[in-house]
Design a protein around this motif. Structure first.
Motif, PDB file in Angstrom:
ATOM      1  N   LEU A 123       0.507  -1.321   0.250  1.00  0.00           N
ATOM      2  CA  LEU A 123       0.012  -0.067  -0.087  1.00  0.00           C
ATOM      3  C   LEU A 123       1.048   1.353   0.028  1.00  0.00           C
ATOM      4  CD1 LEU A 123      -2.846  -0.939   2.411  1.00  0.00           C
ATOM      5  CD2 LEU A 123      -2.942  -1.270  -0.059  1.00  0.00           C
ATOM      6  N   ASP A 124       2.202   1.171  -0.321  1.00  0.00           N
ATOM      7  CA  ASP A 124       3.057   2.344  -0.338  1.00  0.00           C
ATOM      8  C   ASP A 124       2.329   3.438  -1.409  1.00  0.00           C
ATOM      9  OD1 ASP A 124       4.805   1.547   1.564  1.00  0.00           O
ATOM     10  OD2 ASP A 124       6.369   1.000  -0.062  1.00  0.00           O
ATOM     11  N   GLU A 125       1.985   3.126  -2.522  1.00  0.00           N
ATOM     12  CA  GLU A 125       1.439   3.868  -3.535  1.00  0.00           C
ATOM     13  C   GLU A 125       0.229   4.807  -2.699  1.00  0.00           C
ATOM     14  OE1 GLU A 125      -0.021   4.077  -8.197  1.00  0.00           O
ATOM     15  OE2 GLU A 125       0.086   2.256  -7.248  1.00  0.00           O
ATOM     16  N   VAL A 126      -0.721   4.050  -2.198  1.00  0.00           N
ATOM     17  CA  VAL A 126      -1.672   4.776  -1.487  1.00  0.00           C
ATOM     18  C   VAL A 126      -1.301   5.720  -0.264  1.00  0.00           C
ATOM     19  CG1 VAL A 126      -3.682   4.204   0.021  1.00  0.00           C
ATOM     20  CG2 VAL A 126      -3.325   2.685  -1.669  1.00  0.00           C
ATOM     21  N   VAL A 155      -3.484   3.879   7.391  1.00  0.00           N
ATOM     22  CA  VAL A 155      -3.816   2.945   6.389  1.00  0.00           C
ATOM     23  C   VAL A 155      -3.386   1.726   6.967  1.00  0.00           C
ATOM     24  CG1 VAL A 155      -2.697   2.268   4.079  1.00  0.00           C
ATOM     25  CG2 VAL A 155      -3.156   4.492   4.719  1.00  0.00           C
ATOM     26  N   ALA A 156      -2.143   1.512   7.899  1.00  0.00           N
ATOM     27  CA  ALA A 156      -1.983   0.130   8.171  1.00  0.00           C
ATOM     28  C   ALA A 156      -3.141  -0.212   9.096  1.00  0.00           C
ATOM     29  CB  ALA A 156      -0.792  -0.039   8.948  1.00  0.00           C
ATOM     30  N   ALA A 157      -3.613   0.377   9.851  1.00  0.00           N
ATOM     31  CA  ALA A 157      -4.747   0.074  10.835  1.00  0.00           C
ATOM     32  C   ALA A 157      -5.923  -0.208  10.055  1.00  0.00           C
ATOM     33  CB  ALA A 157      -5.074   1.065  11.893  1.00  0.00           C
ATOM     34  N   LEU A 158      -6.364   0.425   9.162  1.00  0.00           N
ATOM     35  CA  LEU A 158      -7.407  -0.062   8.060  1.00  0.00           C
ATOM     36  C   LEU A 158      -7.323  -1.179   7.479  1.00  0.00           C
ATOM     37  CD1 LEU A 158      -9.848   0.823   6.160  1.00  0.00           C
ATOM     38  CD2 LEU A 158      -8.064   2.082   4.769  1.00  0.00           C
ATOM     39  N   HIS A 159      -5.798  -1.436   6.985  1.00  0.00           N
ATOM     40  CA  HIS A 159      -5.748  -2.614   6.152  1.00  0.00           C
ATOM     41  C   HIS A 159      -5.763  -3.760   7.237  1.00  0.00           C
ATOM     42  CE1 HIS A 159      -2.802  -5.176   3.501  1.00  0.00           C
ATOM     43  NE2 HIS A 159      -3.972  -5.646   3.520  1.00  0.00           N
TER      44      HIS A 159
END
Length: 210
Positions: A123-126, A155-159
């Motif tokens: 998810l780096d691009e996100v 984003v990590a917590a969301l994922h």
């Protein structure tokens, strides 16, 4: 008599993985058996094993295939952000749909068998897009933008939450008195959480120091 076209190895692998993905979505990891995959595309069990070795290797390849599919869909979603502000709702939808199609169960099953994901940067691009847009919009609106790490953590917590949702989401919601209908509200909450992070905070420091 029609001549049967010989598939290239890459094409054969793609067809096998697509068939395995459909079985996964319909019946979970247990449904992804070599014989069932072979039957779905009209080849022998040996043909599937020729390309992937055995069922466990097929499942590992299927998980990587899901990751590549996710990156492709995310890239397409990010392309729509160039014409306007980032819309986290699309990110939440893409991630949620992938794991709801059986990939959450697949990842857990492989993890329990000893498999470990050594890759990174899915998810780096996100994160890069969200952070860049946050900086631009906060600068224009006189707000303090989030740090890149703040976007990464969100984003990590969301994922993590969306990956666990098909496995344990119902139990977690019931633990606080929410019913199954609250699932969509949870997704909406994550969308608003991302929007809040990207929106930044307060007035820009330069404004505060005047």
């Amino acid at each position: 008599m029609a001549t049967r076209r010989r598939r290239t190895p890459d094409e054969a692998k793609r067809l096998i993985l697509e068939a395995a993905g459909e079985l996964l979505a319909a019946g979970g990891p247990a449904a992804v058996q070599v014989r069932a995959v072979a039957a779905a595309i009209g080849v022998s069990d040996a043909a599937v094993n020729h390309h992937f070795g055995n069922r466990e290797q097929l499942l590992s390849a299927l998980l990587r295939f899901g990751g590549a599919k996710l990156k492709s869909e995310l890239h397409a979603a990010l392309g729509t952000w160039t014409d306007g502000p980032a819309d986290p709702a699309e990110l939440v939808r893409v991630l949620s749909a992938l794991y709801a199609d059986g990939y959450a169960e697949l990842a857990l099953a492989l993890h329990q068998s000893g498999w470990r994901d050594t890759g990174s940067g899915l998810l780096d691009e996100v994160v890069d897009h969200l952070h860049a847009q946050a900086q631009a919009r906060c600068a224009a609106g006189g707000r303090t933008p989030p740090t890149r790490e703040a976007v990464q953590l969100t984003v990590a917590a969301l994922h993590q939450a969306l990956a666990l949702e098909p496995l344990f989401g119902g139990e977690f919601r019931r633990s606080v008195g929410l019913d199954a209908a609250a699932r969509e509200r949870v997704l909406d909450w994550w969308t608003e959480t991302l929007r809040t992070t990207v929106a930044g905070t307060g007035a820009a420091r330069a404004e505060q120091d005047r």
